[in-house]
Write a protein that holds these residues in place. Sequence first.
Motif, PDB file in Angstrom:
ATOM      1  N   LEU A  33      66.715  72.797  71.896  1.00 45.06           N
ATOM      2  CA  LEU A  33      65.106  73.207  71.690  1.00 45.06           C
ATOM      3  C   LEU A  33      64.453  73.161  72.207  1.00 45.06           C
ATOM      4  N   ALA A  34      64.054  71.797  73.616  1.00 46.17           N
ATOM      5  CA  ALA A  34      63.295  72.569  74.946  1.00 46.17           C
ATOM      6  C   ALA A  34      63.797  73.328  75.833  1.00 46.17           C
ATOM      7  N   MET A  35      64.795  73.601  75.980  1.00 46.31           N
ATOM      8  CA  MET A  35      65.102  75.009  76.802  1.00 46.31           C
ATOM      9  C   MET A  35      64.733  76.419  76.086  1.00 46.31           C
ATOM     10  N   GLN A  36      65.010  76.124  75.035  1.00 42.64           N
ATOM     11  CA  GLN A  36      64.858  77.043  74.149  1.00 42.64           C
ATOM     12  C   GLN A  36      63.092  77.146  74.046  1.00 42.64           C
ATOM     13  N   TRP A  37      62.181  76.331  73.656  1.00 42.73           N
ATOM     14  CA  TRP A  37      60.640  76.311  73.734  1.00 42.73           C
ATOM     15  C   TRP A  37      60.444  75.623  74.262  1.00 42.73           C
ATOM     16  N   HIS A  38      60.252  75.603  75.802  1.00 40.42           N
ATOM     17  CA  HIS A  38      59.873  75.715  77.300  1.00 40.42           C
ATOM     18  C   HIS A  38      58.795  76.845  77.343  1.00 40.42           C
ATOM     19  N   PRO A  39      57.771  76.485  77.515  1.00 37.45           N
ATOM     20  CA  PRO A  39      56.313  77.452  77.371  1.00 37.45           C
ATOM     21  C   PRO A  39      56.288  78.305  78.684  1.00 37.45           C
ATOM     22  N   ASP A  40      57.019  77.997  79.895  1.00 39.21           N
ATOM     23  CA  ASP A  40      57.160  78.938  80.769  1.00 39.21           C
ATOM     24  C   ASP A  40      58.337  80.017  80.762  1.00 39.21           C
ATOM     25  N   ASN A  41      58.510  79.545  79.463  1.00 33.03           N
ATOM     26  CA  ASN A  41      59.661  81.061  79.053  1.00 33.03           C
ATOM     27  C   ASN A  41      58.453  82.185  78.947  1.00 33.03           C
ATOM     28  N   PHE A  42      57.487  81.618  78.102  1.00 34.45           N
ATOM     29  CA  PHE A  42      56.859  82.982  77.597  1.00 34.45           C
ATOM     30  C   PHE A  42      55.568  83.281  78.407  1.00 34.45           C
ATOM     31  N   GLN A  43      55.575  84.944  77.787  1.00 35.90           N
ATOM     32  CA  GLN A  43      54.345  85.050  79.268  1.00 35.90           C
ATOM     33  C   GLN A  43      53.330  85.905  78.090  1.00 35.90           C
ATOM     34  N   ASN A  44      53.556  85.989  76.903  1.00 38.08           N
ATOM     35  CA  ASN A  44      52.364  86.109  76.220  1.00 38.08           C
ATOM     36  C   ASN A  44      51.179  85.067  75.902  1.00 38.08           C
ATOM     37  N   GLU A  45      50.272  85.302  75.898  1.00 35.05           N
ATOM     38  CA  GLU A  45      49.438  84.136  75.747  1.00 35.05           C
ATOM     39  C   GLU A  45      49.174  82.994  74.608  1.00 35.05           C
ATOM     40  N   GLU A  46      49.774  83.936  73.348  1.00 29.55           N
ATOM     41  CA  GLU A  46      49.126  83.660  72.314  1.00 29.55           C
ATOM     42  C   GLU A  46      51.109  83.217  71.827  1.00 29.55           C
ATOM     43  N   GLU A  47      51.711  83.587  72.368  1.00 28.91           N
ATOM     44  CA  GLU A  47      52.956  83.405  72.152  1.00 28.91           C
ATOM     45  C   GLU A  47      53.337  81.694  72.425  1.00 28.91           C
ATOM     46  N   LYS A  48      52.699  81.636  73.996  1.00 29.75           N
ATOM     47  CA  LYS A  48      52.987  81.290  75.291  1.00 29.75           C
ATOM     48  C   LYS A  48      52.055  79.694  74.717  1.00 29.75           C
ATOM     49  N   LYS A  49      51.154  79.984  73.868  1.00 32.85           N
ATOM     50  CA  LYS A  49      50.366  78.460  72.991  1.00 32.85           C
ATOM     51  C   LYS A  49      51.069  78.142  71.775  1.00 32.85           C
ATOM     52  N   LYS A  50      52.265  78.707  70.863  1.00 33.94           N
ATOM     53  CA  LYS A  50      52.667  78.439  69.604  1.00 33.94           C
ATOM     54  C   LYS A  50      53.618  77.470  70.597  1.00 33.94           C
ATOM     55  N   ALA A  51      54.175  78.084  71.912  1.00 31.82           N
ATOM     56  CA  ALA A  51      55.992  76.975  71.833  1.00 31.82           C
ATOM     57  C   ALA A  51      55.043  76.349  72.773  1.00 31.82           C
ATOM     58  N   GLU A  52      53.972  76.167  73.340  1.00 30.59           N
ATOM     59  CA  GLU A  52      53.822  74.209  73.749  1.00 30.59           C
ATOM     60  C   GLU A  52      53.661  73.595  72.564  1.00 30.59           C
ATOM     61  N   LYS A  53      53.089  74.240  71.150  1.00 29.16           N
ATOM     62  CA  LYS A  53      53.426  73.398  70.299  1.00 29.16           C
ATOM     63  C   LYS A  53      54.336  72.808  69.875  1.00 29.16           C
ATOM     64  N   LYS A  54      54.944  73.837  69.965  1.00 29.33           N
ATOM     65  CA  LYS A  54      56.081  73.176  69.294  1.00 29.33           C
ATOM     66  C   LYS A  54      57.215  72.574  70.063  1.00 29.33           C
ATOM     67  N   PHE A  55      57.121  73.075  71.772  1.00 30.38           N
ATOM     68  CA  PHE A  55      58.076  71.888  72.581  1.00 30.38           C
ATOM     69  C   PHE A  55      56.976  70.477  72.694  1.00 30.38           C
ATOM     70  N   ILE A  56      55.783  70.364  71.941  1.00 28.16           N
ATOM     71  CA  ILE A  56      55.247  68.521  71.681  1.00 28.16           C
ATOM     72  C   ILE A  56      56.017  68.109  70.613  1.00 28.16           C
ATOM     73  N   ASP A  57      55.873  68.925  69.654  1.00 31.21           N
ATOM     74  CA  ASP A  57      56.703  68.362  68.276  1.00 31.21           C
ATOM     75  C   ASP A  57      57.816  68.018  68.689  1.00 31.21           C
ATOM     76  N   ILE A  58      58.980  69.247  69.709  1.00 29.39           N
ATOM     77  CA  ILE A  58      60.467  69.020  69.609  1.00 29.39           C
ATOM     78  C   ILE A  58      60.703  66.686  70.497  1.00 29.39           C
ATOM     79  N   ALA A  59      59.640  66.963  71.820  1.00 27.17           N
ATOM     80  CA  ALA A  59      59.368  66.261  72.310  1.00 27.17           C
ATOM     81  C   ALA A  59      59.063  65.259  71.948  1.00 27.17           C
ATOM     82  N   ALA A  60      58.011  64.687  70.398  1.00 28.78           N
ATOM     83  CA  ALA A  60      57.625  64.327  70.002  1.00 28.78           C
ATOM     84  C   ALA A  60      59.235  62.903  68.984  1.00 28.78           C
TER      85      ALA A  60
END
Length: 503
Positions: A417-444
């Motif tokens: 999941l970390a690889m899937q939601w790594h924010p560097d995988n997203f270009q769109n600003e809105e998608e990147k913010k969503k991925a950042e939140k998702k990634f932090i939850d995954i790490a937690a």
Amino acid sequence: MVSPRACVHKLGSALPLLLVLWDLHYEGAECGLNAEVERELEMGKKLLAAGQLADALSHFHAAIEGDSDNYFAYYRRATVYLAMGKSKAAIRDLSKVVELKQDFTSARLQRGNLLLKQGKFDEAEEDFRRVLESNPSDKEEMEARAQLMKSAEIQRLSSQAQSAYLEEDYYTVIGLLDEILNVCVWDAELRELRAECYIREGEPGKAIGDLKAAAKLKSDNTEAFYKISTIYYQLGDHELSLSEVRECLKLDQDHKGCFSHYKQVKKLNKQILAAEELIGGGRYQDAIDKYETVMKTEPKVHVYTTRAKERICHCFSKNQQSTEAIRVCTEVLKLEPENVNALRDRAEAYLLEEQYEEAIQDYESAKEHSENDQQILEDLERAQRMLKQSQKRDYYKILGVKRNARKQEIIKAYRKLAMQWHPDNFQNEEEKKKAEKKFIDIAAAKEVLTDPEMRSKFDAGEDPLDAESQQGGGHPFHRSWNSWQGFDPFSSGGPFKFKFHFN
């Protein structure tokens, strides 16, 4: 109904008064005794009055040895035998008293009462009639006449009971025998008859008391022990069944019914003990196999099938095989809706399946049927916390793993999941913010579930990273994505190889 033991106790409590009355009535009867016999009798009388029965008996034995024709000593010893519950020995001594002194109405009246309790009506009535013919006291005459009337009434009831039994009206027989046995408390045959009626009425548990009494009242009563053992077996108490059938075999080791039953009960008992030992050692799958063998050993007595399923349900639940546990526990609860053990085990399985509301419902049902069980209350509160927790952030759901997932499974899911939601995988600003939140939850989620102490708190319904439960405000995951840039999800340490401090 008054038990034989209760009757003896009543008699024992009245002994000092009886002795005083007897001594007044027969004052001077001891005159002419040799000094040694007189001394033994006096010592025995004092000990009897003090309730020291065994010691009193020894002195009366000695008195009789010193003078075998002393009716007074036999009468005293009979009184002790009665207080000790040895009615047969008491009757023998009273008979000796009557033989030695024909006009001893108190002894004859006493013997008549004991014979009536044994259901020996003809012999009892003969004693009561002889009392009336022997110039009795007013009190003795009244008692003898009352006992004759009682004997006639009991015999009338007995005749009615026999007729009802022949008509297979067992309920009526039981009612009549209740009245009869209030008087004939030591009649073994009548107790066996009432036990048989209870069995035929489908209430075998009520037959046990009568059968146990009959086993004591009648010598070498192998049939009573055999019936008691089979009843316990049918009721699901294999241990008591085994104990009673052994008593039968002590009396007759070649008893066909007892020996055959003994082999069956012993085999079943051995299997159940082995299964419980496996459970105690945490070998749940082996215990399941053993309880399945129990069901094959005794398929006809349904209580053993149900108990075996209850224990299999427990094993599946303890082994975290939640789907199987729910299935088997449900089978048990269809037969026994109030089975607290099955309710608790199914609730635990529901928690593993994250079916929190169902688990709460089972715990609440268990609490209704076992109000004082503190553990159930604690488990219910835990399930309620977990439900509340699931409505917030569920780390297991975030990683897509079950609550009983092993550490390696958690790490594997986390990396994917970390690889899937790594924010560097997203270009769109809105998608990147969503991925950042998702990634932090995954790490937690990974941080909590791979730390034994934090995971234990979470499993108990407490989120160790919940800001509301932490002093000082937020927690380390309330940071911007900039804190995590450069992180390699495949590194051994992960994003939390450095420590965070609360603000």
